[in-house]
Every structure is written in structure tokens, then in C-alpha cells.
Design a protein around this motif. Structure first.
Motif, PDB file in Angstrom:
ATOM      1  N   PHE A   1      -8.190  -0.701  -0.035  1.00 33.41           N
ATOM      2  CA  PHE A   1      -7.796  -1.480   1.144  1.00 33.41           C
ATOM      3  C   PHE A   1      -9.025  -2.109   1.769  1.00 33.41           C
ATOM      4  O   PHE A   1      -9.981  -1.419   2.140  1.00 33.41           O
ATOM      5  CB  PHE A   1      -7.107  -0.545   2.146  1.00 33.41           C
TER       6      PHE A   1
ATOM      7  N   VAL B   1      -4.939   3.731  -2.777  1.00 30.30           N
ATOM      8  CA  VAL B   1      -4.917   2.333  -2.358  1.00 30.30           C
ATOM      9  C   VAL B   1      -6.332   1.880  -2.043  1.00 30.30           C
ATOM     10  O   VAL B   1      -7.047   2.534  -1.287  1.00 30.30           O
ATOM     11  CB  VAL B   1      -4.028   2.159  -1.111  1.00 30.30           C
TER      12      VAL B   1
ATOM     13  N   GLY C   1       0.779  -1.230   0.000  1.00 31.17           N
ATOM     14  CA  GLY C   1       0.000   0.000   0.000  1.00 31.17           C
ATOM     15  C   GLY C   1       0.808   1.276   0.000  1.00 31.17           C
ATOM     16  O   GLY C   1       0.262   2.372   0.213  1.00 31.17           O
TER      17      GLY C   1
ATOM     18  N   VAL D   1      -4.331  -5.114   1.177  1.00 28.39           N
ATOM     19  CA  VAL D   1      -4.315  -4.247   0.001  1.00 28.39           C
ATOM     20  C   VAL D   1      -4.859  -5.028  -1.188  1.00 28.39           C
ATOM     21  O   VAL D   1      -4.372  -6.114  -1.506  1.00 28.39           O
ATOM     22  CB  VAL D   1      -2.881  -3.756  -0.284  1.00 28.39           C
TER      23      VAL D   1
END
Length: 461
Positions: free
Chosen positions: A396, A394, A85, A427
Motif C-alpha cells: 500500500f 497488501v 486491499g 493499493v
């Protein structure tokens, strides 16, 4: 082609809200709940947080140390960072006495060229502060965009600089608008304690910790802060590991001084007992400063929560156990210092920090991305999700429970210091300047895609 990220929850250092993100080229161009978009690739982020790409302020890629070289170069290291990430790293450029600073910088550019898969910058080590170096620093800061300078207060006769060098660097940094960083351990004291241990036949990995006591870190931190106050400059203390150092930083910040601190995941979840593992396994946990007594972890978490420490870097400095860490089997001083941390930094902070109530979700973003960007001249280009910022994003998934293991990590090293640890958070996908590096947990990036980031001068965040 435009990318339309839909269905996710945006998390920044200040806010948490549901909205879509539109990317055009390398930047975020729109954020909203009811975007009307044509001719865009739709990215489904349902169930995911949309985080600003992590910025790791402390890495050592392709770095020589102790007669060997770190096992991750700028390709393998930045690839592993992306899987964790992280979309930007700031690596430490080492210098040699008598060498032009620009020569050292050119060497580090060559290391990264054609290899980095995410963006990167450099901190520059200062080992000598003669007139030539002090003059050269102006072009380093203004033309090269390298606005942070590292001074080692440890590793005597190898990397360590004296107090005069540190003080001159602080004064010059104040003039140029650069941040000074210190590795704060009293190198003279450590040198004495290490020689004493070896004379007594104490050679096991645990003596790495016994010869680098927290008092030596606290003293050096306080000394660096005092010199910073005299110079009216700005200071960033790297890899803070213990309560002694936290106390000095807290006192300085209470006085309003420009003093900042970083800790690392390893100090938040591991402790000195790991260095005492049998069959030389403790060598896997040899880095500096060393792991401390477990009670220091609560102090570090509290310091992050209360703003005494501002960032968490990985201090990623990996060496294989076989053939590298084993160099010190009969002498702990020959164990290469460092560990593989870059890939697990953000998940550990989320799982052990947010999930356990040690920090908030927004603090997690601030600590792993935003504050780094602000302290090191990258904000608002990086460190947030906002219109006009780089599309470093990112996806997540906070619900996934998984086990950290060398069998599944992407770092180029034969062990993981967090082996077997169960964590929450995974991630899913990573975009760097609008292009996928990781997509649905598969690597889709390419070497050389990462760009060098010229950073702006220090501005108090």
C-alpha cells in the motif's frame, strides 16, 4: 517459488517496523531485516506499507433483494475487493423459513464456487428458531465452520425475526460458541412510519431516512443488548450509524458484556443530505440504516478510536442506478437497499481516518483486519503478518493522491457513492495465500482461487 518482499514497512495492529517478508507456498515463513534467501522471486516494496490483507466482515454478493439481485457476484465482488486491499470477505447467507440451514448454505457455496478470487466465509441468517433449526445449528457451527449467526430486527414480513427468535438464537449461540449479529432497527415502528409517509404522498428517497429515525436504531440496539445479557451470550451489532446506538454499546461494554460493534465507511464520510440530491440521485444513497445527520460522524470516529466500535465493514450491497435503483422512482420503499462500498473501504479508512488523525495507523490495521479475524475465528491464520500465518499481504502506497470514480473502480455497478472524492493511499499489489491477485495495479488473479474458510468458535479477544 518463494517470494521475498523487500524494502517495505510492516504494519500490524501492534507494531510498525521495517523488515523483509519471506513467503513459501501459502504462508509467511520468515520476517527479518537481513534475510539470506536463495531461489526466491524478489518483490520490491520500497515506499510501501506491508499490511495484513483486509478482512471485510459484511458483504452481500449475488444476493436477492426487493425483486432484483445485487450487481456484484462472487467474481466481480471479490475482484473489486482485492483491488481495494481486501483478501477475505464474510458474506451473508440468507435462509427461508421452512428451509434446511444446510440447504441455504449449499446454495451460497454454489454461488461462490469457481468464482471467488480471494478467500471467503459465511454468516448464516436465522429467521426462525424452531427445534429443527436449533438442532441443526450444532453441525453448522462445528462441521461447517460457520460460527456467526445473523438476526434481522427490521424488514417486517420479509427478513425480520421476533424477539423470541433472537433470544433463542442467543441462548443456542452461547452453548455452541457462535457469535450472534443483529441488524438493529425497530421493524414494527419503521413499518408504521413507512406506511404513514406513503399515505401522505411522501415518496422521494429522503423519506427513506425520515422513516428510519436514529431512535429506532438505538432502541433496537438496546433491546438486543438486554436480551444478550439475559442469555449471557455474545453480540455483534452490524452497521452502526448513529450516536443513539453507540451509546447503548458503550454502556454494555462498560459493564463488561460481550458486545461489539461495526460501522461502515459511508456513515463516516457521507450524511443525510445525500439522500436529498435532485433528479432522484438520492436513490444512490438508499441503504439501511440510512445516512444520518453529519454530527454523528464525529461520534463514530471517536467510538472507533476509543474501542467502543471494533470493526469497519463495507455492507457492500450494490445495485445499478439504471434499472435497479430506478425501481423506486415513485415509491422510496421500492428502491433496492444498498450501495457499492467494498473497493473503497480501506482507502477511505486510511485517508479519512489515519491521515486526518481520527485513528492511528495501527488502529487502521486492527479495525480493517485483525479485530475481524479475532472476533470471527480467523486469527492468527489471517489478520496479521506473522510467521505461520497465511501470506495475505497488501503493498500500500500511502503517498498517492487520487480521485474516487466510477470510471476507474472495478465494482460491477454504474455509479460510485464517493464520486469525485480525493483520497490519499493506493493499493499497489495484493497477495492472497502467497499468490498475486493484483500486481502493480493490474489484475493477475483467477476465478476460483479463493477458498472457503472454516472458522473457529468465538473466543473473547
Amino acid at each position: 517459488m518463494k517470494k521475498w518482499i523487500r524494502g517495505g514497512t510492516i504494519v500490524t495492529a501492534a507494531d510498525t517496523y521495517q523488515a523483509d517478508v519471506l513467503i513459501d507456498g501459502e504462508q509467511v515463513v520468515a520476517i527479518g531485516k537481513e534475510l539470506h534467501v536463495e531461489d526466491a522471486e524478489v518483490v520490491d516494496a520500497s515506499g510501501c506499507y506491508l499490511l495484513p490483507g483486509g478482512i471485510d466482515p459484511h458483504t452481500h454478493l449475488d444476493m436477492p433483494f426487493g425483486g432484483t439481485v445485487t450487481s456484484d457476484d462472487f467474481f466481480t465482488g471479490t475482484k473489486a475487493a482485492a483491488f481495494g486491499g481486501t483478501t477475505s470477505v464474510i458474506d451473508f447467507c440468507l435462509t427461508n423459513k421452512g428451509e434446511s440451514l444446510h440447504q441455504a448454505i449449499a446454495t451460497w457455496h454454489e454461488k461462490a464456487k469457481g468464482k471467488a478470487v480471494i478467500d471467503y466465509g459465511f454468516h448464516l441468517m436465522i429467521s426462525d428458531a424452531n427445534d429443527d433449526v436449533l438442532r441443526e445449528l450444532e453441525s453448522v457451527v462445528t462441521a461447517e465452520g460457520i460460527t456467526s449467526l445473523k438476526v434481522f430486527m427490521a424488514y417486517k414480513n420479509v427478513l425480520m425475526a421476533d424477539d423470541e427468535t433472537l433470544f433463542k438464537t442467543l441462548i443456542r449461540a452461547k452453548e455452541l460458541g457462535a457469535m450472534v449479529q443483529v441488524h438493529a432497527e425497530n421493524g414494527d415502528v419503521l413499518d408504521y412510519l413507512i406506511k404513514q409517509a406513503l399515505e401522505q404522498g411522501n415518496t422521494d428517497p429522503i423519506y427513506h431516512a425520515y422513516t428510519r429515525p436514529p431512535e429506532a436504531e438505538g432502541e433496537a440496539t438496546g433491546r438486543a443488548i438486554a436480551l444478550t445479557a439475559l442469555a449471557d451470550a455474545q453480540l455483534y451489532v452490524v452497521h452502526v450509524s448513529c450516536a443513539d446506538a453507540v451509546r447503548r454499546i458503550a454502556e454494555a461494554r462498560e459493564k463488561g458484556w460481550n458486545v461489539y460493534g461495526e460501522t461502515c465507511p459511508q456513515y463516516l464520510v457521507l450524511d443525510i443530505s445525500d439522500l436529498d440530491r435532485p433528479d432522484f440521485e438520492g436513490a444512490k444513497y438508499v441503504w439501511s440504516p440510512p445516512l444520518r445527520e453529519k454530527w454523528n460522524q464525529d461520534v463514530l470516529w471517536s467510538a472507533l478510536k476509543n474501542g467502543i466500535l471494533q470493526t469497519v465493514g463495507s455492507d457492500h450491497c450494490p445495485f445499478n442506478f439504471a434499472g435497479q435503483k430506478e425501481l423506486g422512482r415513485k415509491d422510496f420503499t421500492k428502491i433496492p437497499n444498498g450501495g457499492p462500498i467494498i473497493e473503497d473501504r480501506m482507502t477511505l479508512l486510511f485517508s479519512e481516518g489515519v491521515r486526518k488523525g481520527n485513528i492511528s495507523l495501527n488502529q487502521f490495521v486492527d479495525i480493517t483486519s485483525t479485530k475481524v479475524a479475532k472476533l470471527f475465528g480467523m486469527f492468527p491464520q489471517k489478520g496479521t503478518i506473522a510467521v505461520g500465518s497465511d501470506a495475505d499481504i497488501v503493498l500500500f502506497d500511502p503517498t498517492v493522491k487520487r480521485t474516487i470514480s466510477v470510471e476507474t473502480h472495478h465494482m460491477n455497478v454504474d455509479y460510485n457513492p464517493f464520486e469525485g472524492m480525493e483520497v490519499y493511499g493506493e493499493v499497489v499489489s495484493v497477495l492472497s495465500r502467497g499468490s498475486f491477485v493484483v500486481r502493480n495495479k493490474e489484475y493477475v488473479g483467477h476465478a476460483g482461487a479463493g477458498k472457503f474458510v472454516k472458522r473457529s468458535k468465538f473466543s473473547r479477544p
